[in-house]
Design a protein around this motif. Sequence first.
Motif: not given
Length: 827
Positions: A301-306, A434-436, A472-474
């Motif tokens: 799972t990938r999270i991101a800032s700008r 489009g979040a997790a 993968e969103d969880i």
Amino acid sequence: MTPLLERLKQDILILDGSMGALLQGRGLPPGYAPDLWNLERPQDIQAVHAEYRAAGSDILLTNTFGASRRRLAEYQAEGRIREINVAGVDLARRAAAGKAYVAGDIGPFGSTIAPFGDTTFEEAVAIFREQAAILAAAGVDLIAIETMFDIQEMRAALIGVREGAPRVPIMAFMTYNADGITDSGSDPETVAAVLEGFSVEIMGLNCSVGPEAMVPVLERLGRATHTYLGIEPNAGLPIHRDGKTVYPSGAEEMAAFAPAFVGAGANIIGGCCGTTPEYIRLISKRLKGTKPRRRTQSPHTRIASRTGVVPIGAGVPFVLIGEKINPTGKRLFSEAIAEGRTDLIVAEARKEAAAGAHALDVNVGVPLVDEAQMMEKAVIAIGNVVSSPLVIDSSFASALESGLRIYPGRALVNSVNAEEERLEEVLPLIRRYGAAVIALLSGDDIPEKAADRMKNAEKILRAAERFGLRPEDIVFDTLALTVSAVQEAARQTLETIRLLKSEWNARTIVGLSNVSFGLPMRKTVHDTFLAMAIGAGLDGAICDPYDPLLHQTVAAASLFAGRDPECRAFIDKAAGWTPLVPQGEKGAEGTTGTAGASASKTPDHPLTTREKIERAIIEGEREAIVPLVTQALAEGSAPFEIFVEQMTPAIRKLGDLFGARQKFIPHLIAGADTMKKGVEVLQPLLEAKGPTQPKGTIVFATVKGDIHDIGKNICILMLRNFGYRVIDLGRNVAIETILETAEKEKAQIVALSALMTTTMIQMKVAVDAIRERNLPYKVMVGGAVVTPKFTTEIGADGYGKDVGEVVPLTERILAALAETGRVPEGV
């Protein structure tokens, strides 16, 4: 025809090339909207499509790149939006003749999204939604979103297209500079993480640079995602030759890169500015019979800032999520939130990031506070000062949505559980934005046994699938219960982690501090639990990033959990740590350092007011600048001294950081706006001593036919902050209007901006007009497509590569003018 996504499993598909260049050859006037020819010259549009189809294009892009309501309004054609888009699809479909797919083409909407512009996020979504719905109803096979440099505008486009055309696949292309980063600071890995959150079917890149510079960017995308990839390079960077804009890379040279594109993972290959049917013919010929490269799916799972991405899962670094942006038990913090202030939030965010937190949990829940409004303010403020991804934390769906809407990245939401009402309330938000999401394995109660927690996990996964989400969103929160109260249930947490890993290879997280509640030596208790949990497969924790033992525990446990190949990360970090237990090593007692990030990140002395003003401008701390300037005045600093010796060097330093690609367009806007607020405090005091003489007058405009003005607007902010008088004529401005205004306002400089190769020639028209009429104005030019060589060829007086150069360039031009006596006295 076989459905497009099925074809991509087996074949490389060929896109078409430039539409604008061929239409200009058929008489399209410079600066005129090509989309209008769908109605005015349909035979020419269909003929260009047919040329590309004959050259080997498998996908034809409709002539609708600028056919959104906002952009058509520049030509008083917004009332014909449906006609123009429907005609665009029909003409491409006719040319395709059942032998090519038709992609509805959508470009940027022509403005900037708040907080850096005057268009709200939902207004932008509505603009994209309207065009996508028309294209879908007209029967496109695919919708292509192209030439986006801002990830926030791309997010708005993706939401609008998904809502307007829910059953049509999406191809989403960003545009990157030669350094592999967009103008708003996003690298390929970050973009991939954000786009995957929206389940984009095809992602890639187009425009801006030539094929050689695009290969490494495509390679990075190929490593970051298993999604289908597409690429449309320019035929090199444009140059000016014999009064025309030309591209240096020939068709053979471009086609030679096609195998490298396939090797990097491309499934779709075409051309952008400067390419013609001959380019497409040679690319098609070169790739005949070539099969796409297979790429494996990432389990993370990938999270991101700008500007940065953090993966969560097995085999990557353990993720520490800072827990300190939370008002619970903090009187001053709660009072600041109740007053609508973000200064303490920003300070805590900066401190957590410096301490080594990989992501930051943001909770602004205070009784009787508008939590949705405050969440938006907090997300914007934090984004200005740190690059860490955010975890948006609230029990109210309205606050979650407020934060998700404004967040220019891929956030992690805290949280859902297995209660049906909460699932129905939150999961649609995760899908839309489009979040997790963190999924607590509780329901109506908190299960003690691991098997019961797994039942809740299954329920959550089924609900997520129902709302169109992927596993993968969880990220599952396995419930770290208080060991002093429920010892067996606390032990079951470790078993739950093992089951989730062994059965599903799921991502797992815990809220660490709960474990040790009610016991002495709490840090020892929960850090020991953490080591055991990492051994069981835990991927991350919401925790106290200021705990030095925690950092050392995570690093040591990661050695045994497959998260630190060859022990390199541990060795590097240990060099800067102070051992917290006797090590029995000679010289160990003499080591210095901290457990988290390098100590050099924290000043070794309290910041002076002057240093705080500098930091506020560089970091864009809008709310901090007014009290800081007021404090500097109270300490005896003169208004002119504050402006010239404190604020001006800070904004100049910000420009230098932008030039070094350490800061990006959102940072410039925030910093310039912060300085503007500080200047507003000083202005009455400066004027009390007599009217101030402007340094010079500049007429600034985006040339005729070009409706892009983001860079121009930031340049104007910077120039005004430096004391220049700037007349902003806006975008799509006729040459005569520019010259009339320059005469009326007694300007010294005319500044021109262009982003499109089809409009940059208007700069030459302006320069020629000024020279032919012997007018006294100096001309400086800039924009993404403008180069130093083009500047010299058209006879302009100066070229600014980017916003960071506009002030020094202006200073040089005015200094040269001063020698001629043309600059007003005092400049």
